[in-house]
Motif scaffolding. Structure first.
Motif, short mmCIF file in Angstrom:
data_model
loop_
_atom_site.label_atom_id
_atom_site.label_comp_id
_atom_site.label_asym_id
_atom_site.label_seq_id
_atom_site.Cartn_x
_atom_site.Cartn_y
_atom_site.Cartn_z
N SER A 1 11.05 0.27 -0.57
CA SER A 1 10.00 -0.64 -0.48
C SER A 1 10.10 -2.10 0.47
CB SER A 1 9.32 -0.52 -2.31
OG SER A 1 8.10 -1.63 -2.70
N LEU A 2 11.19 -3.02 -0.08
CA LEU A 2 10.84 -3.74 0.58
C LEU A 2 11.56 -3.85 2.06
CD1 LEU A 2 12.99 -6.59 -1.95
CD2 LEU A 2 10.42 -6.56 -0.91
N ARG B 1 8.52 -3.74 4.05
CA ARG B 1 8.00 -4.66 5.08
C ARG B 1 8.06 -5.10 6.44
NH1 ARG B 1 8.82 -10.12 2.11
NH2 ARG B 1 10.70 -9.68 2.79
N LYS C 1 2.87 -4.63 0.35
CA LYS C 1 4.14 -5.16 1.49
C LYS C 1 3.68 -5.04 2.89
CE LYS C 1 7.71 -5.01 -1.69
NZ LYS C 1 6.41 -4.48 -2.91
#
Length: 202
Positions: free
Chosen positions: A127-128, A131, A158
């Motif tokens: 998820s992070l 970005r 994100k």
């Protein structure tokens, strides 16, 4: 207006001072690209032909280089309910652009994951990281020297920062972010929470 806390003030001053060289380099790059203008008129015949090969009735306008060409970067996919309206946006935007003497092309799509789908799965670890991938994909889409402005289609925590980070590499181009808004699932948040809790309890 309340006064800034001394510690926050000091940290802010340090960040400003430490970032001066990098910030100045960025501002110089943007000024240089702004002054140079869009590359489309300078592209070779082969490059330009590739740039508008799939543009249908917009080919003559893009080839002529007289009209503004808007680069669309979309985060649309069928996994994010809030992105569902984006499915038809590019075609509509092309029509609206023609009505005012401009053109629009999809410059690229970015891989936008949904935390709601990946929660509790191994893949949520991406998820992070997503970005940064979105930022890179945005920059790749805008790297062709074909656009005078940018329209970004994306929403979520994100995706929006990723789009903006990528677009900042082309800070000399006017850019707009078009949020789609929520798509109701038919379930109230409290009901979703209750069902998730029951599932977690087995």
């Amino acid at each position: 207006m309340s006064k800034m806390h001394a510690t926050v003030d000091a940290v802010t001053a340090r960040i400003i001072e430490r970032s001066k060289p990098g910030r100045q380099a960025y501002l110089d790059l943007i000024a240089k690209q702004r002054d140079a203008g869009v590359n489309r008129p300078a592209l070779s015949c082969g490059n330009l032909a590739h740039g508008f090969a799939a543009s249908g009735e917009d080919k003559p306008a893009i080839r002529g280089g007289k009209a503004m060409n808007i680069g669309i970067v979309s985060a649309y996919n069928d996994m994010l309910s809030a992105h569902q309206p984006y499915g038809r946006y590019p075609e509509q935007m092309k029509i609206f652009a023609r009505e005012v003497g401009a053109t629009a092309q999809v410059a690229g799509a970015v891989p936008a994951m949904c935390d709601g789908v990946t929660q509790g799965q191994d893949s949520m670890e991406l998820s992070l990281f997503s970005r940064d991938v979105i930022a890179m994909a945005t920059a790749v889409g805008l790297s062709h020297g074909m656009f005078e402005s940018v329209a970004m289609l994306g929403i979520c925590d994100k995706i929006v920062p990723g789009l903006l980070i990528g677009a900042l590499r082309f800070g000399h181009l006017p850019t707009i972010l078009v949020p789609a808004g929520p798509m109701p699932s038919g379930l109230a948040n409290k009901e979703k929470q209750r069902v998730r809790q029951l599932y977690a309890e087995g």
